[in-house]
Design a protein around this motif. Structure first.
Motif, short mmCIF file in Angstrom:
data_model
loop_
_atom_site.label_atom_id
_atom_site.label_comp_id
_atom_site.label_asym_id
_atom_site.label_seq_id
_atom_site.Cartn_x
_atom_site.Cartn_y
_atom_site.Cartn_z
N MET A 56 0.83 -1.19 0.00
CA MET A 56 0.00 0.00 0.00
C MET A 56 0.87 1.25 0.00
O MET A 56 2.00 1.23 0.44
CB MET A 56 -0.88 0.02 1.24
N ASP A 57 0.28 2.35 -0.44
CA ASP A 57 1.00 3.62 -0.43
C ASP A 57 0.79 4.32 0.91
O ASP A 57 -0.06 3.94 1.71
CB ASP A 57 0.56 4.50 -1.59
N LEU A 58 1.57 5.35 1.16
CA LEU A 58 1.54 6.06 2.43
C LEU A 58 0.18 6.68 2.72
O LEU A 58 -0.33 6.59 3.85
CB LEU A 58 2.63 7.13 2.45
N LEU A 59 -0.45 7.31 1.71
CA LEU A 59 -1.75 7.94 1.92
C LEU A 59 -2.80 6.91 2.33
O LEU A 59 -3.58 7.14 3.24
CB LEU A 59 -2.19 8.71 0.68
N THR A 60 -2.82 5.78 1.66
CA THR A 60 -3.76 4.71 2.00
C THR A 60 -3.54 4.25 3.43
O THR A 60 -4.49 4.07 4.19
CB THR A 60 -3.61 3.53 1.03
N ILE A 87 -2.28 5.94 5.95
CA ILE A 87 -2.73 6.99 6.87
C ILE A 87 -4.24 7.00 6.99
O ILE A 87 -4.80 7.07 8.09
CB ILE A 87 -2.20 8.37 6.42
N LEU A 88 -4.93 6.94 5.86
CA LEU A 88 -6.40 6.97 5.89
C LEU A 88 -6.96 5.74 6.59
O LEU A 88 -7.92 5.84 7.36
CB LEU A 88 -6.94 7.09 4.46
N GLN A 89 -6.38 4.58 6.36
CA GLN A 89 -6.86 3.37 7.02
C GLN A 89 -6.57 3.41 8.51
O GLN A 89 -7.39 2.97 9.32
CB GLN A 89 -6.26 2.13 6.37
N LEU A 148 -10.67 5.16 8.07
CA LEU A 148 -11.40 5.47 6.84
C LEU A 148 -11.21 4.36 5.83
O LEU A 148 -10.12 3.82 5.68
CB LEU A 148 -10.92 6.81 6.27
N ARG A 149 -12.25 4.04 5.12
CA ARG A 149 -12.20 3.01 4.09
C ARG A 149 -12.76 3.58 2.80
O ARG A 149 -13.70 4.36 2.81
CB ARG A 149 -13.03 1.79 4.49
#
Length: 71
Positions: A1-5, A7-9, A13-14
């Motif tokens: 996964m990337d960094l933004l994903t 952080i959001l997870q 957040l999904r």
């Protein structure tokens, strides 16, 4: 996964919807962010964001990102 994903997870957040929309210049979209969060990337601008707390519309250009948070 990337960094933004990541952080959001981590924030709980999904991803529910991923879409690419082309919007005509005279069209407005309304986003129901009362219970959600939206991440919008402008791929071709300009785009104007209207909100009750803004004195004037906020102009976004190609490459800009708008995060529309809960409430």
């Amino acid at each position: 996964m990337d960094l933004l994903t990541d952080i959001l997870q981590d924030a709980g957040l999904r991803r529910r919807v991923l879409g690419l929309r082309e919007v005509a210049p005279d069209v407005a979209l309304r986003f129901p962010c009362d219970r959600s969060i939206g991440l919008h990337v402008v791929v071709q601008g300009p785009v104007h964001v209207h909100a009750p707390t803004l004195e004037a519309p906020l102009a976004l250009a190609t490459g800009d990102v708008a995060v529309m948070a809960r409430g």
